[in-house]
Design a protein around this motif. Structure first.
Motif, PDB file in Angstrom:
ATOM      1  N   ALA A 100     -14.065   2.158 -12.263  1.00  0.00           N
ATOM      2  CA  ALA A 100     -14.550   1.336 -11.149  1.00  0.00           C
ATOM      3  C   ALA A 100     -13.399   0.555 -10.521  1.00  0.00           C
ATOM      4  O   ALA A 100     -13.307   0.447  -9.292  1.00  0.00           O
ATOM      5  N   LEU A 101     -12.524   0.020 -11.343  1.00  0.00           N
ATOM      6  CA  LEU A 101     -11.368  -0.716 -10.839  1.00  0.00           C
ATOM      7  C   LEU A 101     -10.456   0.221 -10.050  1.00  0.00           C
ATOM      8  O   LEU A 101      -9.971  -0.126  -8.963  1.00  0.00           O
ATOM      9  N   GLY A 102     -10.235   1.432 -10.574  1.00  0.00           N
ATOM     10  CA  GLY A 102      -9.419   2.414  -9.856  1.00  0.00           C
ATOM     11  C   GLY A 102     -10.044   2.795  -8.526  1.00  0.00           C
ATOM     12  O   GLY A 102      -9.351   2.899  -7.507  1.00  0.00           O
ATOM     13  N   ALA A 103     -11.352   2.994  -8.506  1.00  0.00           N
ATOM     14  CA  ALA A 103     -12.050   3.334  -7.261  1.00  0.00           C
ATOM     15  C   ALA A 103     -11.920   2.202  -6.246  1.00  0.00           C
ATOM     16  O   ALA A 103     -11.697   2.438  -5.052  1.00  0.00           O
ATOM     17  N   TRP A 104     -12.042   0.956  -6.731  1.00  0.00           N
ATOM     18  CA  TRP A 104     -11.879  -0.201  -5.850  1.00  0.00           C
ATOM     19  C   TRP A 104     -10.472  -0.202  -5.254  1.00  0.00           C
ATOM     20  O   TRP A 104     -10.301  -0.427  -4.058  1.00  0.00           O
ATOM     21  N   ALA A 105      -9.460   0.058  -6.088  1.00  0.00           N
ATOM     22  CA  ALA A 105      -8.070   0.062  -5.616  1.00  0.00           C
ATOM     23  C   ALA A 105      -7.872   1.135  -4.541  1.00  0.00           C
ATOM     24  O   ALA A 105      -7.280   0.858  -3.490  1.00  0.00           O
ATOM     25  N   PHE A 106      -8.378   2.354  -4.786  1.00  0.00           N
ATOM     26  CA  PHE A 106      -8.248   3.417  -3.789  1.00  0.00           C
ATOM     27  C   PHE A 106      -8.955   3.047  -2.488  1.00  0.00           C
ATOM     28  O   PHE A 106      -8.442   3.282  -1.399  1.00  0.00           O
ATOM     29  N   GLN A 107     -10.132   2.450  -2.607  1.00  0.00           N
ATOM     30  CA  GLN A 107     -10.913   2.072  -1.426  1.00  0.00           C
ATOM     31  C   GLN A 107     -10.193   1.026  -0.585  1.00  0.00           C
ATOM     32  O   GLN A 107     -10.336   1.005   0.629  1.00  0.00           O
ATOM     33  N   HIS A 108      -9.397   0.173  -1.223  1.00  0.00           N
ATOM     34  CA  HIS A 108      -8.766  -0.933  -0.516  1.00  0.00           C
ATOM     35  C   HIS A 108      -7.261  -0.788  -0.308  1.00  0.00           C
ATOM     36  O   HIS A 108      -6.608  -1.731   0.125  1.00  0.00           O
ATOM     37  N   LEU A 109      -6.709   0.390  -0.579  1.00  0.00           N
ATOM     38  CA  LEU A 109      -5.268   0.592  -0.435  1.00  0.00           C
ATOM     39  C   LEU A 109      -4.761   0.224   0.952  1.00  0.00           C
ATOM     40  O   LEU A 109      -3.764  -0.495   1.086  1.00  0.00           O
ATOM     41  N   ASP A 110      -5.423   0.712   1.980  1.00  0.00           N
ATOM     42  CA  ASP A 110      -4.962   0.437   3.346  1.00  0.00           C
ATOM     43  C   ASP A 110      -5.056  -1.044   3.690  1.00  0.00           C
ATOM     44  O   ASP A 110      -4.140  -1.611   4.285  1.00  0.00           O
ATOM     45  N   ALA A 111      -6.158  -1.685   3.306  1.00  0.00           N
ATOM     46  CA  ALA A 111      -6.328  -3.113   3.601  1.00  0.00           C
ATOM     47  C   ALA A 111      -5.292  -3.947   2.853  1.00  0.00           C
ATOM     48  O   ALA A 111      -4.743  -4.913   3.404  1.00  0.00           O
ATOM     49  N   ILE A 112      -4.999  -3.584   1.627  1.00  0.00           N
ATOM     50  CA  ILE A 112      -3.992  -4.317   0.845  1.00  0.00           C
ATOM     51  C   ILE A 112      -2.609  -4.112   1.472  1.00  0.00           C
ATOM     52  O   ILE A 112      -1.844  -5.067   1.631  1.00  0.00           O
ATOM     53  N   GLY A 113      -2.315  -2.875   1.869  1.00  0.00           N
ATOM     54  CA  GLY A 113      -1.034  -2.602   2.530  1.00  0.00           C
ATOM     55  C   GLY A 113      -0.882  -3.402   3.809  1.00  0.00           C
ATOM     56  O   GLY A 113       0.190  -3.965   4.087  1.00  0.00           O
ATOM     57  N   ALA A 114      -1.957  -3.491   4.603  1.00  0.00           N
ATOM     58  CA  ALA A 114      -1.919  -4.264   5.851  1.00  0.00           C
ATOM     59  C   ALA A 114      -1.719  -5.749   5.553  1.00  0.00           C
ATOM     60  O   ALA A 114      -0.940  -6.433   6.235  1.00  0.00           O
ATOM     61  N   ALA A 115      -2.398  -6.255   4.538  1.00  0.00           N
ATOM     62  CA  ALA A 115      -2.245  -7.675   4.180  1.00  0.00           C
ATOM     63  C   ALA A 115      -0.820  -7.956   3.714  1.00  0.00           C
ATOM     64  O   ALA A 115      -0.235  -8.994   4.073  1.00  0.00           O
ATOM     65  N   GLN A 116      -0.237  -7.039   2.961  1.00  0.00           N
ATOM     66  CA  GLN A 116       1.136  -7.226   2.486  1.00  0.00           C
ATOM     67  C   GLN A 116       2.117  -7.227   3.658  1.00  0.00           C
ATOM     68  O   GLN A 116       3.043  -8.040   3.699  1.00  0.00           O
ATOM     69  N   THR A 117       1.889  -6.336   4.606  1.00  0.00           N
ATOM     70  CA  THR A 117       2.756  -6.280   5.788  1.00  0.00           C
ATOM     71  C   THR A 117       2.657  -7.578   6.582  1.00  0.00           C
ATOM     72  O   THR A 117       3.679  -8.139   7.019  1.00  0.00           O
ATOM     73  N   ARG A 118       1.436  -8.084   6.786  1.00  0.00           N
ATOM     74  CA  ARG A 118       1.258  -9.363   7.493  1.00  0.00           C
ATOM     75  C   ARG A 118       1.958 -10.501   6.743  1.00  0.00           C
ATOM     76  O   ARG A 118       2.674 -11.288   7.342  1.00  0.00           O
ATOM     77  N   TYR A 119       1.761 -10.558   5.456  1.00  0.00           N
ATOM     78  CA  TYR A 119       2.358 -11.614   4.639  1.00  0.00           C
ATOM     79  C   TYR A 119       3.888 -11.541   4.700  1.00  0.00           C
ATOM     80  O   TYR A 119       4.552 -12.560   4.900  1.00  0.00           O
ATOM     81  N   ASP A 120       4.426 -10.344   4.519  1.00  0.00           N
ATOM     82  CA  ASP A 120       5.880 -10.172   4.532  1.00  0.00           C
ATOM     83  C   ASP A 120       6.458 -10.529   5.893  1.00  0.00           C
ATOM     84  O   ASP A 120       7.552 -11.086   5.981  1.00  0.00           O
ATOM     85  N   GLY A 121       5.712 -10.254   6.976  1.00  0.00           N
ATOM     86  CA  GLY A 121       6.163 -10.618   8.313  1.00  0.00           C
ATOM     87  C   GLY A 121       6.184 -12.115   8.524  1.00  0.00           C
ATOM     88  O   GLY A 121       7.045 -12.658   9.219  1.00  0.00           O
ATOM     89  N   GLN A 122       5.240 -12.821   7.902  1.00  0.00           N
ATOM     90  CA  GLN A 122       5.189 -14.285   8.019  1.00  0.00           C
ATOM     91  C   GLN A 122       6.259 -14.952   7.180  1.00  0.00           C
ATOM     92  O   GLN A 122       6.723 -16.032   7.506  1.00  0.00           O
ATOM     93  N   ALA A 123       6.645 -14.315   6.081  1.00  0.00           N
ATOM     94  CA  ALA A 123       7.627 -14.916   5.168  1.00  0.00           C
ATOM     95  C   ALA A 123       8.972 -15.090   5.859  1.00  0.00           C
ATOM     96  O   ALA A 123       9.708 -16.032   5.581  1.00  0.00           O
ATOM     97  N   GLY A 124       9.314 -14.187   6.781  1.00  0.00           N
ATOM     98  CA  GLY A 124      10.578 -14.282   7.494  1.00  0.00           C
ATOM     99  C   GLY A 124      10.532 -15.233   8.682  1.00  0.00           C
ATOM    100  O   GLY A 124      11.552 -15.596   9.238  1.00  0.00           O
ATOM    101  N   ALA A 125       9.317 -15.676   9.057  1.00  0.00           N
ATOM    102  CA  ALA A 125       9.179 -16.523  10.247  1.00  0.00           C
ATOM    103  C   ALA A 125       9.432 -17.973   9.956  1.00  0.00           C
ATOM    104  O   ALA A 125       9.423 -18.505   8.945  1.00  0.00           O
TER     105      ALA A 125
END
Length: 125
Positions: A100-125
């Motif tokens: 179930a945890l693995g399925a959750w991770a696969f289901q949210h891979l794109d959303a987590i990647g997008a959140a990481q990109t947003r966060y990393d972009g803010q860290a440099g600002a």
């Protein structure tokens, strides 16, 4: 005579639970449990199926899971000896939450990647 349960320290319980979670939550253990949920595997088949794991790390992971009662190891005398690993009843009961945890991770891979990109972009600002 009043018989009461022994007092258990919440701190002690938390430490014990933390140890269990760190074992079953590490990436290699999760992958091994997911593979063994499909049925018994030989060491070499596990190693081939888990990209990036060294022989030493797979050996340590399997030993720890066996020590914790989640995996059983069966040696069949032959040349060379055949060693099979499979989940115990307790290991099988853990496989469903792990899946179930693995399925959750696969289901949210794109959303987590997008959140990481947003966060990393803010860290440099």
């Amino acid at each position: 005579m009043d018989v009461t349960e022994p007092t258990v320290s919440p701190t002690s319980d938390c430490r014990r639970v933390s140890q269990v979670l760190s074992r079953i939550g590490d990436k290699w253990s999760v992958l091994v449990i997911m593979l063994l949920h499909r049925g018994p595997h030989r060491f070499s088949a596990l190693k081939r199926s888990i990209g990036g794991i060294s022989q030493r790390m797979l050996t340590l992971t399997l030993r720890n899971l066996e020590r914790d009662g989640l995996v059983s190891r069966t040696v069949t005398p032959s040349i060379p000896p055949r060693v099979d690993y499979e989940l115990t009843a307790m290991g099988r009961s853990l496989a469903e939450p792990v899946k179930a945890l693995g399925a959750w991770a696969f289901q949210h891979l794109d959303a987590i990647g997008a959140a990481q990109t947003r966060y990393d972009g803010q860290a440099g600002a």
